[in-house]
Motif scaffolding. Structure first.
Motif, mmCIF file in Angstrom:
data_model
loop_
_atom_site.group_PDB
_atom_site.id
_atom_site.type_symbol
_atom_site.label_atom_id
_atom_site.label_comp_id
_atom_site.label_asym_id
_atom_site.label_seq_id
_atom_site.Cartn_x
_atom_site.Cartn_y
_atom_site.Cartn_z
ATOM 1 N N TRP A 223 0.811 -1.211 0.000
ATOM 2 C CA TRP A 223 0.000 0.000 0.000
ATOM 3 C C TRP A 223 0.848 1.266 0.000
ATOM 4 C CZ3 TRP A 223 -5.193 -0.585 -0.588
ATOM 5 C CH2 TRP A 223 -5.694 -1.876 -0.370
ATOM 6 N N SER A 224 0.290 2.314 -0.582
ATOM 7 C CA SER A 224 0.900 3.640 -0.593
ATOM 8 C C SER A 224 0.056 4.553 0.292
ATOM 9 C CB SER A 224 0.947 4.188 -2.024
ATOM 10 O OG SER A 224 1.451 5.501 -2.035
ATOM 11 N N VAL A 225 0.716 5.358 1.109
ATOM 12 C CA VAL A 225 0.010 6.195 2.088
ATOM 13 C C VAL A 225 0.352 7.664 1.849
ATOM 14 C CG1 VAL A 225 -0.286 6.721 4.545
ATOM 15 C CG2 VAL A 225 0.046 4.342 3.811
ATOM 16 N N GLU A 226 -0.675 8.503 1.825
ATOM 17 C CA GLU A 226 -0.481 9.949 1.734
ATOM 18 C C GLU A 226 -1.620 10.643 2.472
ATOM 19 O OE1 GLU A 226 -1.426 11.551 -2.357
ATOM 20 O OE2 GLU A 226 -1.598 9.396 -2.768
ATOM 21 N N HIS A 227 -1.503 11.930 2.663
ATOM 22 C CA HIS A 227 -2.536 12.655 3.391
ATOM 23 C C HIS A 227 -3.745 12.946 2.507
ATOM 24 C CE1 HIS A 227 -0.926 13.490 7.414
ATOM 25 N NE2 HIS A 227 0.236 13.290 6.842
ATOM 26 N N LYS A 228 -4.908 12.980 3.145
ATOM 27 C CA LYS A 228 -6.161 13.319 2.458
ATOM 28 C C LYS A 228 -6.381 14.818 2.646
ATOM 29 C CE LYS A 228 -11.064 12.191 2.082
ATOM 30 N NZ LYS A 228 -11.448 13.602 1.864
ATOM 31 N N TRP A 229 -6.124 15.570 1.616
ATOM 32 C CA TRP A 229 -6.146 17.026 1.735
ATOM 33 C C TRP A 229 -7.568 17.577 1.730
ATOM 34 C CZ3 TRP A 229 -1.790 18.315 3.596
ATOM 35 C CH2 TRP A 229 -0.647 17.570 3.269
ATOM 36 N N ASP A 230 -7.789 18.607 2.514
ATOM 37 C CA ASP A 230 -9.128 19.154 2.732
ATOM 38 C C ASP A 230 -9.345 20.384 1.859
ATOM 39 O OD1 ASP A 230 -11.619 19.658 3.726
ATOM 40 O OD2 ASP A 230 -10.934 20.504 5.630
ATOM 41 N N GLY A 231 -9.606 20.123 0.573
ATOM 42 C CA GLY A 231 -9.844 21.228 -0.350
ATOM 43 C C GLY A 231 -10.921 20.869 -1.346
ATOM 44 N N ILE A 232 -10.710 21.231 -2.594
ATOM 45 C CA ILE A 232 -11.661 20.937 -3.669
ATOM 46 C C ILE A 232 -11.009 19.964 -4.640
ATOM 47 C CG2 ILE A 232 -13.015 21.889 -5.571
ATOM 48 C CD1 ILE A 232 -13.038 24.547 -4.078
ATOM 49 N N ARG A 233 -11.543 18.749 -4.707
ATOM 50 C CA ARG A 233 -11.010 17.738 -5.634
ATOM 51 C C ARG A 233 -11.197 18.251 -7.061
ATOM 52 N NH1 ARG A 233 -11.231 11.928 -5.911
ATOM 53 N NH2 ARG A 233 -9.913 11.341 -7.680
ATOM 54 N N SER A 234 -10.151 18.138 -7.862
ATOM 55 C CA SER A 234 -10.249 18.708 -9.202
ATOM 56 C C SER A 234 -9.346 17.977 -10.183
ATOM 57 C CB SER A 234 -9.867 20.190 -9.178
ATOM 58 O OG SER A 234 -8.513 20.333 -8.782
ATOM 59 N N GLN A 235 -9.650 18.156 -11.458
ATOM 60 C CA GLN A 235 -8.758 17.773 -12.545
ATOM 61 C C GLN A 235 -8.373 19.045 -13.282
ATOM 62 O OE1 GLN A 235 -9.944 14.579 -15.224
ATOM 63 N NE2 GLN A 235 -10.917 13.474 -13.530
ATOM 64 N N VAL A 236 -7.084 19.208 -13.480
ATOM 65 C CA VAL A 236 -6.587 20.336 -14.257
ATOM 66 C C VAL A 236 -6.045 19.785 -15.569
ATOM 67 C CG1 VAL A 236 -4.942 22.235 -14.370
ATOM 68 C CG2 VAL A 236 -6.070 21.684 -12.208
ATOM 69 N N TRP A 246 -11.693 21.432 -13.679
ATOM 70 C CA TRP A 246 -12.974 20.804 -13.360
ATOM 71 C C TRP A 246 -13.000 20.373 -11.899
ATOM 72 C CZ3 TRP A 246 -17.071 19.773 -16.780
ATOM 73 C CH2 TRP A 246 -16.817 20.016 -18.130
ATOM 74 N N THR A 247 -14.131 20.550 -11.243
ATOM 75 C CA THR A 247 -14.289 20.008 -9.896
ATOM 76 C C THR A 247 -14.939 18.634 -9.979
ATOM 77 O OG1 THR A 247 -16.532 20.853 -9.533
ATOM 78 C CG2 THR A 247 -14.687 22.338 -9.029
ATOM 79 N N ARG A 248 -14.901 17.910 -8.869
ATOM 80 C CA ARG A 248 -15.524 16.587 -8.829
ATOM 81 C C ARG A 248 -17.023 16.680 -9.066
ATOM 82 N NH1 ARG A 248 -16.052 13.100 -3.481
ATOM 83 N NH2 ARG A 248 -18.267 13.189 -3.916
ATOM 84 N N GLY A 249 -17.606 17.833 -8.749
ATOM 85 C CA GLY A 249 -19.032 18.040 -8.963
ATOM 86 C C GLY A 249 -19.373 18.392 -10.398
ATOM 87 N N GLU A 250 -18.425 18.173 -11.310
ATOM 88 C CA GLU A 250 -18.615 18.411 -12.742
ATOM 89 C C GLU A 250 -18.864 19.881 -13.059
ATOM 90 O OE1 GLU A 250 -21.578 15.784 -14.277
ATOM 91 O OE2 GLU A 250 -20.387 14.001 -13.901
ATOM 92 N N GLY A 275 -5.913 16.257 -8.490
ATOM 93 C CA GLY A 275 -5.400 16.764 -7.225
ATOM 94 C C GLY A 275 -6.425 17.554 -6.455
ATOM 95 N N GLU A 276 -5.942 18.375 -5.545
ATOM 96 C CA GLU A 276 -6.794 19.128 -4.631
ATOM 97 C C GLU A 276 -6.425 20.596 -4.688
ATOM 98 O OE1 GLU A 276 -9.878 17.874 -1.793
ATOM 99 O OE2 GLU A 276 -8.507 16.669 -3.005
ATOM 100 N N ILE A 277 -7.430 21.447 -4.878
ATOM 101 C CA ILE A 277 -7.214 22.890 -4.784
ATOM 102 C C ILE A 277 -7.229 23.256 -3.303
ATOM 103 C CG2 ILE A 277 -8.114 25.170 -5.360
ATOM 104 C CD1 ILE A 277 -9.398 23.904 -7.840
ATOM 105 N N LEU A 278 -6.138 23.858 -2.833
ATOM 106 C CA LEU A 278 -6.000 24.192 -1.419
ATOM 107 C C LEU A 278 -5.691 25.676 -1.243
ATOM 108 C CD1 LEU A 278 -3.721 21.236 -0.222
ATOM 109 C CD2 LEU A 278 -6.188 21.446 0.109
ATOM 110 N N PRO A 279 -6.213 26.295 -0.170
ATOM 111 C CA PRO A 279 -5.830 27.676 0.120
ATOM 112 C C PRO A 279 -4.385 27.700 0.604
ATOM 113 C CG PRO A 279 -7.142 26.781 1.925
ATOM 114 C CD PRO A 279 -7.121 25.734 0.841
#
Length: 531
Positions: A223-236, A246-250, A275-279
């Motif tokens: 398994w690979s482990v990384e942090h679950k970031w608290d932002g907006i899931r997106s594809q750039v 694009w956001t996960r909400g299309e 990835g995740e858009i983060l402030p």
């Protein structure tokens, strides 16, 4: 309008997605092109401006139904929906209307500039002519609050079935700025444009919440482990020297994040990043509360860009040099992604790699999870190293192991009736904590989920017997019941009386064993804020 109202009746009468898609597909296959456009607009939240305020609508409905306003208001609070209340209390129609959905909406747009007398006559005349469901839909359109349990994704699926056009292509076609009052169905949906394919995102792969002991996953080496970031899931997406976000909400949100626009000039075409858009204020990851200052803004000012810049925290590479990488293993994709990030670091772009955490045992993984709040993350993502990038939520290869929620014991102080099947019960609660002196209860959060139906009924009965005052639909109650409240995060806030804002508050349990003197204080709440 009759056909559209009949569609709403069918959609409103079932919770089954297949039946909703079938009804909507059939409607879209048979409606006029003008009504198709407006239906798409309504179900994708592009409604015309509200021409009449709800105070006037309540007054006119009270007069037309010949019931006192106070009784109408009480009925409204019981029903929980203004359009439904009006549809129920207005006498049965004596006439009929054959106007189309498009005709009604064009009249409503023109109505906004008229005086109240004209508006009253228009609204009441139509109430008299329409049957129950037509009246319900007409009033929903007037109020602008058209929510009927149909997501844009479901609507897009039905439109795809009706037209044979790919769902992802339609999702893009329906994004951005377009006016249902002027655009044709041909231009909006049927006309093929090369740009429709240029921006096409991939379906997101979603993780399941981890259940049970993490060691049940087997060897930690797999398994690979990384942090679950608290932002907006997106594809750039970078294709043909253009950037699409694009956001996960299309939702296509490219214009809302100008920080990513330079990607078009400095990242190779044929690249899709997950990835995740983060402030990122002061060059460090901020809170979701920081990010909320950017969400929903039509325009992003220079001052806001300086105060709350954003970054893209990337954890996967779906397309590289125009080739789809999703069938390659996670470790292969990550290796290419790591090289890519290293090669662009010198370009000073707001893009960072979500680092893999090296853990030799599940106990080390658990210890890393305990660091999550210090890292400004929600917990951990645990991904099988040989996993491909799949579609939707699949069990087995990707897991999210979120941190335990923050909890605090609070006192119930106010209550409102719920909605839908809970409209006859008081299920929406306001909770308070003691101030620093321990002499006053101060409101800090609202919650309406977490109890069983049986517990909600017991609390409802107690509220009705222990009401102190009524403020319209709100009741203040004797401060006697204590509940354990869970939430995902907390931050200081000048907008809230308590001085704090909580994220995703919900009821964890009813503390029958505690008196209000045992409830927590605002000082206890502040201690939960990460340093």
């Amino acid at each position: 309008m009759k056909k559209f109202a009949d569609l709403i009746r069918k959609l409103d009468s079932t919770t089954k997605t297949t039946l909703k898609v079938k009804a909507l597909t059939n409607y879209l296959e048979n409606a006029t092109n003008e009504d198709r456009v407006w239906t798409i607009a309504i179900l994708s939240h592009r409604r015309p401006p509200r021409p009449v305020n709800t105070t006037l609508l309540r007054q006119w409905a009270s007069e037309l139904s010949n019931i006192p306003l106070w009784l109408f208001e009480e009925s409204y609070h019981i029903v929980g929906d203004l359009a439904e209340t009006i549809a129920l209390v207005i006498p049965n129609s004596t006439g009929k209307s054959d106007k189309s959905l498009t005709k009604f909406l064009s009249e409503m747009i023109a109505l906004k500039k008229e005086d109240d007398d004209f508006k009253k006559k228009y609204v009441t005349d139509n109430w008299r002519k329409l049957n129950y469901y037509e009246r319900f839909v007409f009033t929903k359109l007037i109020t602008g609050g058209f929510r009927i349990g149909v997501s844009q994704k479901l609507m897009t699926r039905a439109l795809s079935k009706a037209t044979g056009i790919d769902e992802d292509i339609l999702a893009y076609k329906l994004m951005g700025k377009w006016d249902p009052n002027t655009i044709s169905f041909e231009d909006l949906v049927l006309k093929e444009n090369a740009s429709d394919f240029l921006s096409k995102p991939y379906p997101f792969y979603l993780a399941y919440g981890l259940e049970g002991d993490v060691s049940n996953l087997g060897s930690v080496d797999d398994w690979s482990v990384e942090h679950k970031w608290d932002g907006i899931r997106s594809q750039v997406i970078i294709r043909d020297n253009e950037v699409f976000v694009w956001t996960r909400g299309e939702e296509l949100v490219t214009d809302k994040y100008p920080e990513f626009h330079p990607f078009a000039d400095q990242i190779q075409n044929g690249t899709v990043l997950d990835g995740e858009i983060l402030p990122f204020p002061k060059n460090e990851i901020g809170t979701f509360k920081d990010l909320q200052t950017r969400i929903g803004r039509k325009t992003v000012s220079k001052a806001l860009l300086e105060k709350t810049p954003v970054i893209l925290k990337v954890y996967d590479l779906l397309e590289w040099k125009g080739k789809d990488l999703r069938q390659r293993s996670f470790v292969e994709r990550r290796a290419i992604l790591k090289d890519f990030i290293n090669n662009i670091n010198a370009k000073d772009l707001p893009i960072y790699l979500s680092k893999i955490v090296n853990c030799n045992s599940w106990s080390e993984v658990a210890a890393e999870r305990n660091r999550a709040r210090d890292m400004r993350s929600e917990g951990l993502m645990i991904k099988r190293k040989n996993s491909t990038y799949q579609v939707g939520r699949k069990k087995g290869d990707w897991w999210k192991w979120k941190t335990d929620p923050l909890t605090i014991d609070a006192v119930l102080t106010y209550a409102m009736r719920g909605h839908g099947r809970r409209s006859n019960l008081f299920t929406d609660y306001t909770f308070a904590l003691w101030n620093d002196s321990g002499e006053e209860l101060v409101t800090f959060a609202k919650a309406y989920s977490g109890l069983t139906d049986a517990e909600f009924r017991k609390v409802d009965a107690w509220i009705k017997k222990n009401t102190l005052e009524r403020f319209g639909p709100v009741r203040s109650v004797s401060p006697k019941l204590v509940f354990e409240i869970a939430f995902e995060g907390i931050a200081k806030s000048t907008r809230h009386k308590s001085g704090y804002a909580t994220r995703f508050p919900r009821i964890l349990r009813w503390r029958h064993d505690k008196k209000i003197e045992d409830a927590n204080s605002l000082e206890d709440l502040e201690m939960l804020i990460p340093m």
